[in-house]
Design a protein around this motif. Structure first.
Motif, mmCIF file in Angstrom:
data_model
loop_
_atom_site.group_PDB
_atom_site.id
_atom_site.type_symbol
_atom_site.label_atom_id
_atom_site.label_comp_id
_atom_site.label_asym_id
_atom_site.label_seq_id
_atom_site.Cartn_x
_atom_site.Cartn_y
_atom_site.Cartn_z
ATOM 1 N N ARG A 88 7.177 6.145 -13.666
ATOM 2 C CA ARG A 88 7.449 5.539 -12.730
ATOM 3 C C ARG A 88 6.656 4.501 -12.359
ATOM 4 O O ARG A 88 6.787 3.393 -11.304
ATOM 5 C CB ARG A 88 8.217 6.376 -11.289
ATOM 6 C CG ARG A 88 8.766 5.499 -10.464
ATOM 7 C CD ARG A 88 9.624 6.261 -9.272
ATOM 8 N NE ARG A 88 10.469 6.822 -9.407
ATOM 9 C CZ ARG A 88 12.218 6.795 -9.472
ATOM 10 N NH1 ARG A 88 12.132 4.950 -9.565
ATOM 11 N NH2 ARG A 88 12.887 6.845 -9.917
ATOM 12 N N ALA A 89 5.667 5.731 -11.980
ATOM 13 C CA ALA A 89 4.580 4.581 -11.429
ATOM 14 C C ALA A 89 3.800 3.820 -12.321
ATOM 15 O O ALA A 89 3.709 2.349 -12.486
ATOM 16 C CB ALA A 89 3.445 5.738 -11.645
ATOM 17 N N ASN B 87 5.972 0.806 -11.846
ATOM 18 C CA ASN B 87 5.858 0.496 -10.554
ATOM 19 C C ASN B 87 4.698 -0.993 -10.589
ATOM 20 O O ASN B 87 4.668 -1.905 -9.878
ATOM 21 C CB ASN B 87 5.612 1.503 -9.760
ATOM 22 C CG ASN B 87 6.766 1.764 -9.054
ATOM 23 O OD1 ASN B 87 7.769 1.700 -9.507
ATOM 24 N ND2 ASN B 87 7.000 2.698 -8.278
ATOM 25 N N GLU B 88 3.985 -0.173 -11.918
ATOM 26 C CA GLU B 88 2.868 -0.935 -12.073
ATOM 27 C C GLU B 88 3.047 -2.488 -12.284
ATOM 28 O O GLU B 88 2.687 -3.557 -12.235
ATOM 29 C CB GLU B 88 1.746 -0.421 -12.925
ATOM 30 C CG GLU B 88 0.683 -1.969 -13.560
ATOM 31 C CD GLU B 88 -0.449 -0.182 -14.546
ATOM 32 O OE1 GLU B 88 -0.841 -1.199 -14.939
ATOM 33 O OE2 GLU B 88 0.030 1.331 -14.442
ATOM 34 N N GLY C 271 6.329 -4.144 -12.135
ATOM 35 C CA GLY C 271 7.048 -4.649 -10.987
ATOM 36 C C GLY C 271 8.695 -3.900 -12.125
ATOM 37 O O GLY C 271 9.337 -5.235 -12.033
ATOM 38 N N SER D 63 11.724 -1.803 -14.036
ATOM 39 C CA SER D 63 12.285 -0.985 -13.855
ATOM 40 C C SER D 63 12.008 0.573 -14.905
ATOM 41 O O SER D 63 11.595 0.099 -16.491
ATOM 42 C CB SER D 63 14.285 -0.567 -13.436
ATOM 43 O OG SER D 63 14.408 -1.189 -14.937
#
Length: 149
Positions: free
Chosen positions: A113-114, A117-118, A120, A122
């Motif tokens: 997830r990290a 997210n880094e 942008g 999924s």
């Protein structure tokens, strides 16, 4: 099976109440579900609605992309960050492939997830990048000596 446009770009059929590309539906009726594989056309006329079983074969994501380029439906210019909807660059994809290990926790603070997210994207997109289901052409081009800048 019902063949109809169903509002999709390509001819579409319903199998089990689920919309399926018409060529894939024909393949499924003749040979069974190809699973994650793509149903491709030797005639390169899938967008025109070809469902001739003699023109169909099964291939992976890389073969699908190569077919698109060979048939003129896609060009090298609109792959990767050349695509208007691209969120990643070639270097982003390479970095993700180096860092992501399917099923393993990433170094802190981390997780998949990290990492997602880094960049942008999924979390579900990470294994697709790592398994070469997406951006498959990137490393294949370099292995064949094509320059990708």
């Amino acid at each position: 099976m019902v063949l109809d446009g169903l509002g999709y770009r390509w001819p579409t059929g319903l199998i089990g109440g689920r919309p399926v590309n018409a060529a894939r539906a024909v393949w499924m009726l003749a040979h069974g579900d190809p699973g994650e594989k793509y149903v491709l056309h030797t005639c390169h006329r899938g967008e025109e609605g070809c469902i001739n079983i003699r023109h169909l074969y099964v291939g992976d994501a890389a073969r699908n992309m190569a077919d698109m380029v060979e048939s003129g439906r896609a060009t090298i210019a609109n792959r990767g960050e050349g695509c208007a909807r691209a969120k990643l660059t070639r270097e982003d994809v390479r970095a993700i492939r180096r860092r992501y290990v399917k099923g393993a926790r990433l170094p802190s603070p981390g997780s998949a997830r990290a990492l997602a997210n880094e960049y942008g994207i999924s979390v579900s997109y990470l294994p697709k990048l790592a398994d070469m289901d997406r951006w498959a052409w990137l490393d294949a081009d370099e292995a064949q000596g094509h320059v990708t800048t």
